[in-house]
Design a protein around this motif. Structure first.
Motif, PDB file in Angstrom:
ATOM      1  N   VAL A   1      40.324  34.642  41.304  1.00 12.95           N
ATOM      2  CA  VAL A   1      40.365  35.666  40.254  1.00 12.95           C
ATOM      3  C   VAL A   1      41.550  35.408  39.324  1.00 12.95           C
TER       4      VAL A   1
ATOM      5  N   LYS B   1      36.434  40.093  40.131  1.00 11.26           N
ATOM      6  CA  LYS B   1      36.519  39.835  41.578  1.00 11.26           C
ATOM      7  C   LYS B   1      35.154  39.568  42.183  1.00 11.26           C
TER       8      LYS B   1
ATOM      9  N   ALA C   1      34.004  36.031  41.580  1.00 12.03           N
ATOM     10  CA  ALA C   1      34.731  35.104  42.454  1.00 12.03           C
ATOM     11  C   ALA C   1      34.190  35.183  43.878  1.00 12.03           C
TER      12      ALA C   1
END
Lengths: 496, 92
Positions: free
Chosen positions: A15, A22, A25
């Motif tokens: 991130v 998030k 990721a």
């Protein structure tokens, strides 16, 4: 430092780095590792990840181990695992980072500090090199050069056992038949040794007789020599010597009267006389008088006998081997059970022995000439030595000898004998060579130890004694072998 | 499987653009490597663990030049697959 980062930590790092939400990721990282594992599980051999390394599927073979609690032997089954090889860049990166962190000098110092201990003789140059480079350029470079140097030393000994193994597989055989072959080989060897010994004795006698003859010829005073020789040596010799002296034929008188006659001429005449004598002799009582001829004949007989014995044994061995070879491809890896023995031995032995008998009779027929010359002398007139020598070597021969003994011997001269002798010695040589070739087949079957043969691998040994390759590790452990791929020839292995 | 194939597969799986996938994977690898070089091990559930390992210095002998060399200690990356992955590989 020394923390255990989990998936979440990595996702957080992504991130930060890629500046993505998030969730992205998370899903990506998850997909990333899942893809790798899925691919490997699906059976793909390797997964290359640029910037990280190679994940590779490796099959571990099953191996044998021991249950620690009760000492039982257990087989650890084979399994697949994933091996990881980091990229060169990764290793470099890690080390550079480490070096930068710990200050450049440290690695150089450590390298130099270790150096004097080891680098006894030639070290100085290398040491300097390391130092210079450490000072001048970045330490990473020094390491690199060292690594390059390492590369040279390492490769080479990986494929070897495989190759050797392929060849050896052909030789796998039943222990029984091997045992038998070995026995035969041992017998043949023993017989050969005895025969060789006898032949050598006979030869020595012959040489001695010839020398004696020469001396007698050269000596002007024969009587004393005859007495001396007769006293110490055997009857045959003495009588032969006497014969030469006591034959006052016309030739001898001629010789004495013609004093100009050269040494060579004299010798020739004596030789002729001997020949005549021997050709005249027909009864056993008289045979003792031509010792010289007898000895050559004895040698010929020996060689013939040896040749036949070796030939027989060789044929036996060969037949057994052939059957084994034929059996091999059918069940190459399995530990051959007791089946092998009867099928192999029963057919081959009679054949071989019968052929041997044939050969013997044939030999009697074909070599009647030589036997007529040689055999009459064998039993009674013989000095004890040669009598002993003939009988143990050939059980069939004495009978033949006795038969031919009564026949009137038609002496044909030495030329024939010589010819035969030559061919026989040739045969003998071949047999010897064959026997030598057979030697590697000899396999000790002692239960507690094993002598390594040429081209034999531990896998083979394991296969032989335990019927499985899994005991290799046990053997290595038992013997504390440092290099299992290179066990010295003749090394005695203790078997666990 | 090459890196390219891996990225293509990832792109299919996540429905990200190829560029995006490349960027993400490079940042992932970077972050893993950085963690490793910091001395931290990285453990991924269902995949295994990557950890920095120290290789001790050793002495080697060059038979051709008959010289001894000291290989300095170095760091490398070790990998141990997870038990779950082992089970998956050796199922059947």
């Amino acid at each position: 430092m020394n923390e255990k980062l989990s998936f979440q930590n990595i996702a957080d790092l992504i991130v930060q780095k890629a500046d993505v939400p998030k969730k992205t990721a998370d899903t990506f990282a998850k997909a990333f590792f899942d893809t790798i594992t899925d691919t490997l599980v699906a059976g793909e051999e390797t997964v290359k990840v640029k910037g990280l390394g190679v994940f590779k599927l490796v099959s571990m073979g099953s191996r044998e181990s021991v249950n620690v609690s009760n000492g039982e032997r257990i087989v650890i089954p084979g399994y697949k695992k994933v091996a990881f090889t980091p990229e060169d860049g990764v290793v470099e990166f890690l080390n550079r980072k480490a070096v930068e962190d710990e200050a450049a000098s440290v690695s150089a110092v450590s390298a130099v500090a270790d150096a004097p201990e080891v680098q006894e003789i030639p070290a100085v140059v290398e040491e300097d090199k390391v130092e210079d480079k450490a000072e001048d350029a970045s330490p990473v470079e020094t390491e690199k050069t060292v690594e390059e140097l390492i590369q040279v030393a390492e490769p080479t000994h990986v494929e070897e056992p495989q190759d050797a193994f392929a060849g050896i597989d052909m030789l796998i055989s039943t222990p029984e038949s091997v045992e038998e072959v070995r026995q035969q080989y041992e017998e043949a060897k023993a017989r050969m040794e005895v025969a060789v010994e006898e032949a050598r004795k006979a030869n020595a006698e012959k040489v001695r007789l010839e020398k004696l003859l020469e001396r007698l010829e050269a000596n002007a005073v024969p009587e004393s020599v005859v007495e001396l020789q007769g006293g110490e040596t055997k009857e045959g010799e003495a009588e032969a010597a006497e014969k030469i002296e006591n034959q006052p034929s016309g030739e001898v008188q001629d010789k004495t009267s013609a004093e100009e006659a050269t040494e060579g001429e004299r010798r020739q005449r004596a030789f002729d006389r001997l020949m005549n004598e021997s050709s005249r002799k027909e009864e056993p009582q008289e045979t003792r008088k031509w010792g010289w001829q007898f000895w050559t004949a004895a040698v010929v007989v020996f060689l013939i006998v040896i040749g036949f014995l070796l030939y027989q044994t060789f044929r036996n061995i060969e037949a057994v081997e052939k059957v084994q070879m034929a059996e091999m491809p059918a069940k190459p890896t399995k530990y051959p059970a007791k089946k092998g023995k009867p099928t192999i031995t029963q057919p081959t032995v009679p054949v071989a022995s019968s052929s041997a008998h044939k050969k013997d009779s044939a030999a009697q027929a074909t070599k009647s000439e030589t036997s007529r010359i040689s055999t009459p002398s064998t039993p009674p007139a013989q000095p004890a030595q040669s009598a002993q020598s003939v009988q143990p070597v050939s059980p069939t021969k004495p009978a033949a000898a006795q038969k031919t003994e009564q026949k009137p011997a038609a002496a044909k001269g030495v030329a024939n004998d010589k010819k035969q002798e030559k061919t026989v010695t040739k045969d003998k040589k071949q047999e010897k060579a064959v026997a030598k070739d057979k030697k590697p087949e000899q396999k000790p079957t002692r239960p507690t130890s094993h002598v390594m043969q040429r081209g034999e691998s531990l896998t083979r040994v394991s296969q032989k004694y335990y019927g499985t390759k899994d005991s290799v590790q046990a053997i290595i452990r038992k013997n504390k072998l440092k290099d299992p791929n290179n066990v010295p020839l003749g090394y005695v292995i203790k078997l666990p | 499987m090459t890196n390219k194939e891996l990225l293509e597969k990832l792109s299919q799986k996540t429905n990200f653009e190829m560029d995006e996938v490349k960027k993400l994977s490079s940042s992932l690898i970077e972050s893993v490597l950085e963690s490793l070089s910091d001395g931290n091990s990285v453990t991924i559930q269902g995949f295994g663990s990557l950890e920095p390992r120290e290789k001790a210095s050793r002495k080697i002998y060059n038979p051709t030049t008959k010289t001894y060399l000291v290989v300095p200690p170095k760091k490398t990356v070790g990998y141990k697959m997870s038990a779950a992955l082992k089970d998956r590989l050796n199922a059947k």
